[in-house]
Design an enzyme around this catalytic site. Structure first.
Site, PDB file in Angstrom:
ATOM      1  N   LYS A 112     -77.147  41.508  23.249  1.00 36.40           N
ATOM      2  CA  LYS A 112     -75.878  41.817  23.484  1.00 36.40           C
ATOM      3  C   LYS A 112     -75.939  43.629  23.601  1.00 36.40           C
ATOM      4  CE  LYS A 112     -73.321  38.288  21.223  1.00 36.40           C
ATOM      5  NZ  LYS A 112     -74.425  37.255  20.738  1.00 36.40           N
TER       6      LYS A 112
HETATM    7  C1  LIG Z   1     -74.532  36.033  21.236  1.00 30.26           C
HETATM    8  C2  LIG Z   1     -75.896  35.598  21.253  1.00 30.26           C
HETATM    9  C3  LIG Z   1     -75.937  34.066  21.929  1.00 30.26           C
HETATM   10  C4  LIG Z   1     -74.898  33.501  23.012  1.00 30.26           C
HETATM   11  O1  LIG Z   1     -74.644  34.215  23.949  1.00 30.26           O
HETATM   12  P1  LIG Z   1     -73.329  33.800  24.817  1.00 30.26           P
HETATM   13  O2  LIG Z   1     -73.067  34.853  25.621  1.00 30.26           O
HETATM   14  O3  LIG Z   1     -72.148  33.705  23.698  1.00 30.26           O
HETATM   15  O4  LIG Z   1     -73.590  32.641  25.359  1.00 30.26           O
HETATM   16  C5  LIG Z   1     -77.358  33.504  21.946  1.00 30.26           C
HETATM   17  N1  LIG Z   1     -78.258  34.219  21.192  1.00 30.26           N
HETATM   18  C6  LIG Z   1     -78.282  35.249  20.282  1.00 30.26           C
HETATM   19  C7  LIG Z   1     -79.323  36.043  19.654  1.00 30.26           C
HETATM   20  C8  LIG Z   1     -76.788  35.956  20.343  1.00 30.26           C
HETATM   21  O5  LIG Z   1     -76.444  37.069  19.772  1.00 30.26           O
END
Ligand SMILES: *Cc1c(COP(=O)(O)O)cnc(C)c1O
Length: 465
Positions: A112
């Site tokens: 993120k």
């Molecule tokens: C947010 C997250 C996901 C999922 O990602 P999306 O964009 O919601 O599909 C997968 N793995 C981790 C570690 C995350 O923080």
């Protein structure tokens, strides 16, 4: 570039307004009016660029009405400066055709950061230019909160309030939020669940007088700028492993469908992609959709991959818009049906088009732990539970031309989920050196009742002081 809503009724906006507004006024999500593309010759020229150089090239067509190339390059340079690996998104080979793209060298150890670090810079730039201030309020069950706080800390034009369920996030996740000493950051430990946090945030946004008075803004994954910044690493991996001459497979652990949708955008922009594997835990609404053609809600169950414990994949609406020939009225009809009955189905042609691009795989916690154990035993790599699901979804794909590189996205550092990793592999993953004193840093948070009026009072006092 102008942006249109997936439901076709909200005003057409430029990049800066899309950035600040998040959700469209008709309830839809903003998408570019058309997909910019790179020819094969242009892609060859992109191959030698650094990650930040590539980021400027990939994002420039989306922001040209609002940012000059120099401004964009400045935002990109500042966004990715705190990343600990000089490659930003390093690729590791796990097997002959199996690759891991590690997306956890950012400040909070999850993918993120790739979107939110850029978003923080972009917010700051646009707000300063306009002479405005915003108050960001967000709810988190873990990774988004810390990534948003790191992205917005110490910015004069932003106050950020993050609500999390008191006692229900991991110690690492809580400390990544509460140990940030910046005065524009406030962490609210709400006496309630994650759903209560989300409801409180929604209630503040629906309280128009409050929203307008404090200029509330959101940084959740429905914000187009987050998707845009994630498109870059798909090009990065594709160009390293064969683009434009040969296609690659991407395999992505999925919750909100944001990350893998960014891969779909890269493909629309010309990157050759053989197929997308998408992995889920037992919260498998997407896997069931690709099996049955029906998107049907079910209850959320807690798993060892909590960032994917989601039942409505909000970014899927952006894919639907493309699958329906960009017919906003049709998307709106399906979304209303989903809200009312908890289910909608896709018609045959659109479903066939979706199935040709995406294959879903669901793993139980026990299966996920078996993958962590096996990959550790055979390669020495420790995967976090989310990344393990992505790797297995990639390995189990069928019908792929032999020799096609399979790139699995590692979305979090194993030290973010140390207990699950240790239970599976016998190894306790330590935090990287830059976070090794996380448990010695002082924490700062306010415990608050599950009461919107009390939260609003707190926000108002803090912003005005
Ligand atoms: C947010 C997250 C996901 C999922 O990602 P999306 O964009 O919601 O599909 C997968 N793995 C981790 C570690 C995350 O923080």
């Amino acid at each position: 570039m102008k942006y249109v809503s997936t439901r076709g009724k909200a005003p057409v906006l430029g990049f800066d307004d899309v950035l600040l507004s998040g959700l469209a006024r008709d309830g839809g999500l903003y998408v570019p009016e058309s997909w910019p593309t790179f020819s094969a010759a242009e892609m060859k020229r992109l191959r030698g660029l650094s990650y930040t150089g590539l980021a400027v090239e990939v994002m420039a067509p989306f922001v040209s009405d609002c940012l000059s190339r120099e401004e964009l390059a400045g935002l990109v340079a500042r966004a990715y400066a705190p990343f600990s690996h000089t490659a930003i998104a390093p690729l590791k080979q796990l097997d002959t055709n199996l690759w891991l793209m590690e997306l956890f060298s950012g400040p909070t150890l999850a993918f993120k950061d790739y979107a939110l670090q850029f978003l923080g810079q972009a917010f700051d730039h646009v707000l300063k230019k306009r002479g405005e201030k915003v108050t960001i309020v967000g709810a988190t069950s873990g990774d988004t909160g810390s990534a948003a706080i790191e992205a917005c800390r110490d910015r004069e034009a932003i106050d950020i309030f993050i609500l999390f369920p008191n006692g229900r996030v991991s110690d690492v996740q809580r400390r990544q939020m509460t140990t940030v000493p910046s005065s524009n950051v406030r962490c609210l430990a709400l006496d309630g669940t994650f759903d209560d946090c989300q409801d409180a945030v929604k209630a503040m946004f629906n309280h128009t007088a409050f929203r307008d008075r404090y200029n509330l803004s959101a940084v959740n994954s429905i914000n187009w700028a987050r998707i845009m910044a994630q498109v870059v690493y798909y090009f990065w991996a594709g160009l390293r492993l064969g683009a434009p001459e040969r296609p690659v497979v991407f395999s992505v652990p999925t919750g909100n469908f944001g990350n893998v949708f960014a891969g779909f955008v890269a493909e629309k922009m010309g990157l050759p992609v053989a197929r997308f594997g998408i992995g889920s835990n037992s919260n498998d609404i997407l896997t069931r959709f690709f099996e049955t053609g029906a998107m049907t809600m079910a209850g959320v169950v807690p798993t060892i991959s909590p960032s994917m414990d989601i039942q409505v994949s909000s970014n899927f609406e952006r894919l639907l818009f493309d699958l329906c020939g960009r017919n906003g009225a049709e998307v709106e009809r399906m979304m209303l049906q989903f809200r009312q009955s908890g289910s909608y189905a896709l018609e045959e042609t659109a479903l066939a088009a979706a199935r040709a691009r995406f294959s879903g795989l669901r793993l139980s916690d026990a299966e996920t732990q078996a993958v962590i154990r096996e990959i550790h035993a055979t390669t020495g790599e420790l995967l976090d539970p989310h990344s393990a699901i992505g790797v297995e979804a990639g390995r189990r794909l069928t019908g792929i031309e032999p020799g096609t590189p399979v790139v699995c996205l590692a979305t979090a550092h194993p030290a973010k989920f140390p207990q699950a990793v240790q239970d599976a592999s016998g190894v306790y993953p330590g935090l990287p050196a830059r976070l090794s004193d996380l448990f010695d840093r002082p924490e700062r948070m306010t415990v608050i009742p599950n009461d919107v009026a009390a939260i609003e009072r707190f926000v108002a006092e803090q912003v005005e002081s």
